[in-house]
Enzyme design. Structure first.
Site, PDB file in Angstrom:
ATOM      1  N   CYS A   2       0.860  -1.174   0.000  1.00 31.90           N
ATOM      2  CA  CYS A   2       0.000   0.000   0.000  1.00 31.90           C
ATOM      3  C   CYS A   2       0.897   1.225   0.000  1.00 31.90           C
ATOM      4  CB  CYS A   2      -0.898   0.009   1.237  1.00 31.90           C
ATOM      5  SG  CYS A   2      -1.974  -1.439   1.394  1.00 31.90           S
ATOM      6  N   GLY A  28      -1.646   1.366  -4.762  1.00 28.38           N
ATOM      7  CA  GLY A  28      -2.918   0.800  -4.344  1.00 28.38           C
ATOM      8  C   GLY A  28      -4.072   1.544  -4.966  1.00 28.38           C
ATOM      9  N   ASN A 102       1.425  -0.267   5.788  1.00 28.66           N
ATOM     10  CA  ASN A 102       1.827  -0.883   4.529  1.00 28.66           C
ATOM     11  C   ASN A 102       2.611  -2.141   4.856  1.00 28.66           C
ATOM     12  OD1 ASN A 102       2.669  -1.479   1.889  1.00 28.66           O
ATOM     13  ND2 ASN A 102       4.448  -0.138   2.051  1.00 28.66           N
ATOM     14  N   GLY A 103       2.137  -3.288   4.376  1.00 24.51           N
ATOM     15  CA  GLY A 103       2.829  -4.538   4.632  1.00 24.51           C
ATOM     16  C   GLY A 103       1.849  -5.647   4.970  1.00 24.51           C
ATOM     17  N   TYR A 259       9.136  -3.692  -9.806  1.00 32.95           N
ATOM     18  CA  TYR A 259       7.810  -3.354 -10.323  1.00 32.95           C
ATOM     19  C   TYR A 259       7.038  -2.326  -9.511  1.00 32.95           C
ATOM     20  CZ  TYR A 259       2.853  -4.016 -11.528  1.00 32.95           C
ATOM     21  OH  TYR A 259       1.550  -3.811 -11.868  1.00 32.95           O
ATOM     22  N   SER A 305       6.638   0.091 -16.660  1.00 36.40           N
ATOM     23  CA  SER A 305       7.734  -0.209 -15.745  1.00 36.40           C
ATOM     24  C   SER A 305       8.896  -0.954 -16.388  1.00 36.40           C
ATOM     25  CB  SER A 305       7.216  -1.000 -14.532  1.00 36.40           C
ATOM     26  OG  SER A 305       6.454  -2.109 -14.957  1.00 36.40           O
ATOM     27  N   ASP A 367       9.336  -7.519 -20.427  1.00 32.65           N
ATOM     28  CA  ASP A 367       8.421  -7.131 -19.348  1.00 32.65           C
ATOM     29  C   ASP A 367       9.197  -7.133 -18.042  1.00 32.65           C
ATOM     30  OD1 ASP A 367       6.121  -6.278 -18.159  1.00 32.65           O
ATOM     31  OD2 ASP A 367       4.922  -8.040 -18.664  1.00 32.65           O
ATOM     32  N   ASP A 368       8.636  -6.448 -17.027  1.00 30.83           N
ATOM     33  CA  ASP A 368       9.343  -6.368 -15.747  1.00 30.83           C
ATOM     34  C   ASP A 368       9.374  -7.711 -15.039  1.00 30.83           C
ATOM     35  OD1 ASP A 368       6.758  -6.438 -14.183  1.00 30.83           O
ATOM     36  OD2 ASP A 368       6.505  -4.532 -15.191  1.00 30.83           O
TER      37      ASP A 368
END
Length: 515
Positions: A2, A28, A102-103, A259, A305, A367-368
């Site tokens: 987040c 998010g 966040n986590g 990413y 990305s 791609d990433d």
């Protein structure tokens, strides 16, 4: 994963927090919330949806105060449609605390049980953030011996949190009448950084998940918060800091650099853009080794990305770099969409292939990463439909073989296309003629090339090493079983809603008076 932000200012903070959340929207898209403190009152507004949709003029006017926190929520299994789990969360005792996280806590269920049996606290949702809030509240109650709260008591409480809590967490929290508290888990898995701004009235401070949210609103980046460190900023703008963990060790999530983070951010001394360029250098070397006789006409990125890595791959291979996929910027990031059906549907809404760049060519698509393989399969098919002769697919990240339990929604082994499969088998599944993955050691070295001080990483989804030491095979089996077999009708309804695009947006507004 987040995005969180906390601000202590000398003027209203609602607009500053709103602008910061816009800069963290990539972290998010499921829900957003802001809480402010104005004297002894908390004011909060949160709802499902993007920042621009959740907050209207009337909502912003209802968020007075010079101190506040905010969050944008990333949807994980079981919570994507639950408006009750939008953050921040609030508890009224002791003092009055509002918190955003966040986590992901790996022992949240054990803690939830302890909260009820031992601490006599009721947890109302299945959110690990509410558990974290109550653990902090309990530790604050134990550490504060009087009616007053000082930095020493706050840091003692954070030390207690570190002893009890396992997993990843970056925290911002408002304590009524006192100020802003922020801290990071002892492994520094999730990012958190500090910024400031000098004003005629004094210094203003900000804590945020990424440096882009600090610099983007005109503040100056100061430093990253160390693993295990706590920061307290009182209402007068005085900053206090202390290391609160016994044996802190910096192990930042390497998938942030692959990413999750914006390329214009700097995390733990690593400019994200620079490390993605370096990833392209190492990927090009592997392509040369593994496909020396495969002709490549053009190199194309999947926006956005993977662009830096793709540019370096083209440069190192001496092949033309072209933009063949064009992005609809009004569709969310497919990796963080709730529900596999929704992710698959959104790929072609999100990307369009321009036929003139593909027709008759051997195309190397960069791609990433490849996680579930759904997006990659659709992209390869789009290239073939546009007339590509051969499609070579390269991933700037290694194979994602293991579940992530620290806040990224890839928890079941069956969902990971690389789990238990060879590279050739994955290539067949996504429909590519050839597939090249980055090596794990090369990815880690790409980061160390930019910041040699970084020695270790949280790279469990690539190497299966869970740095917190409490993640076992049995633990992974439990979370996989819970995800694949929802335990209640509400869970099944939530899963159904997520697959169909989610429920309609609802809003919550709360004004809380703290005595």
């Amino acid at each position: 994963m987040c995005g969180i932000v906390g601000v202590v200012s000398h003027s209203p903070v609602n607009q500053l927090i709103y602008d910061s959340l816009l800069l963290l929207q990539h972290r998010g898209q499921d829900a957003a919330g802001i809480a402010t403190a104005n004297g002894s009152n908390f004011h909060m507004h949160k709802a499902n949806g993007m920042v621009r949709d959740v907050f209207r003029t009337r909502n912003m006017r209802s968020l007075p105060g010079t101190t506040g926190i905010g969050q944008v929520r990333y949807p994980t299994a079981g919570s994507a449609s639950s408006e009750e789990e939008a953050q921040p969360f609030y508890v009224n005792a002791p003092f009055g605390i509002i918190l955003a996280h966040n986590g992901n806590l790996t022992n949240w269920q054990q803690l939830k049980d302890e909260m009820f049996r031992i601490d006599r606290r009721h947890i109302n949702t299945n959110s690990d953030t509410e558990v974290m809030l109550n653990v902090l509240a309990h530790e604050l109650q134990l550490s504060s011996s009087s009616l007053q709260l000082d930095p020493a008591a706050l840091f003692k409480a954070v030390s207690g949190v570190h002893r009890r809590v396992r997993g990843s967490y970056a925290i911002v929290s408002l304590i009524a009448g006192y100020g802003l508290l922020g801290f990071r888990d002892p492994f520094g898995i999730r990012p958190l950084c500090l910024g400031k701004q000098e004003t005629p009235e004094g210094v203003e401070w900000i804590l945020a998940s990424e440096s882009v949210a600090i610099e983007g609103i005109g503040f100056e980046f100061v430093r990253d918060i160390a693993p295990g460190e706590a920061i307290f900023i009182d209402l007068e703008g005085n900053l206090h800091s202390q290391q609160c963990a016994t044996n802190p060790s910096l192990n930042p999530c390497i998938f942030e650099l692959v990413y999750l983070a914006r390329p214009d951010s700097v995390l733990d001394g690593v400019p994200v853009y620079n490390v993605r360029l370096r990833m392209g250098d190492y990927l090009a070397e592997k392509i040369k080794r593994e496909l020396p006789d495969v002709p490549i006409d053009v190199v194309m990125p999947i926006p956005d990305s993977s662009r830096p890595a793709a540019m370096q791959v083209a440069k190192k291979l001496g092949v033309e770099y072209r933009e063949g996929f064009f992005k609809n910027r009004y569709v969310g990031r497919t990796f963080i969409m709730p529900g596999q059906a929704m992710r698959k549907k959104s790929v072609r809404q999100k990307l369009n292939a321009m036929g003139i760049e593909f027709k008759g060519k051997n195309v190397l698509i960069v791609d990433d990463s490849i996680v579930r393989g759904t997006t990659s399969h659709e992209i390869v098919q789009m290239a073939r439909d546009a007339g590509a002769n051969k499609v070579i697919f390269a991933s700037a990240a290694p194979p994602v073989k293991y579940p992530n339990v620290y806040g990224i929604d890839m928890p079941t082994r069956g969902e990971l296309v690389a789990h238990g499969r060879t590279d050739d088998e994955v290539a067949r599944m996504i429909g590519a003629d050839y597939l090249v993955y980055q090596d794990v050691d090369a990815l880690k070295q790409a980061v160390r090339d930019i910041n040699p001080a970084l020695k270790e990483f949280e790279a469990s989804c690539f190497d299966g090493n869970y740095v917190t030491g409490d993640v076992t095979t049995e633990y992974l089996d439990r979370i996989e079983t819970a995800r694949l077999a929802p335990s209640s009708q509400s869970d099944r309804d939530a899963a159904s809603e997520a697959a169909e695009g989610g429920p309609s947006r609802s809003q919550l507004h709360l004004q809380l008076s703290v005595g």
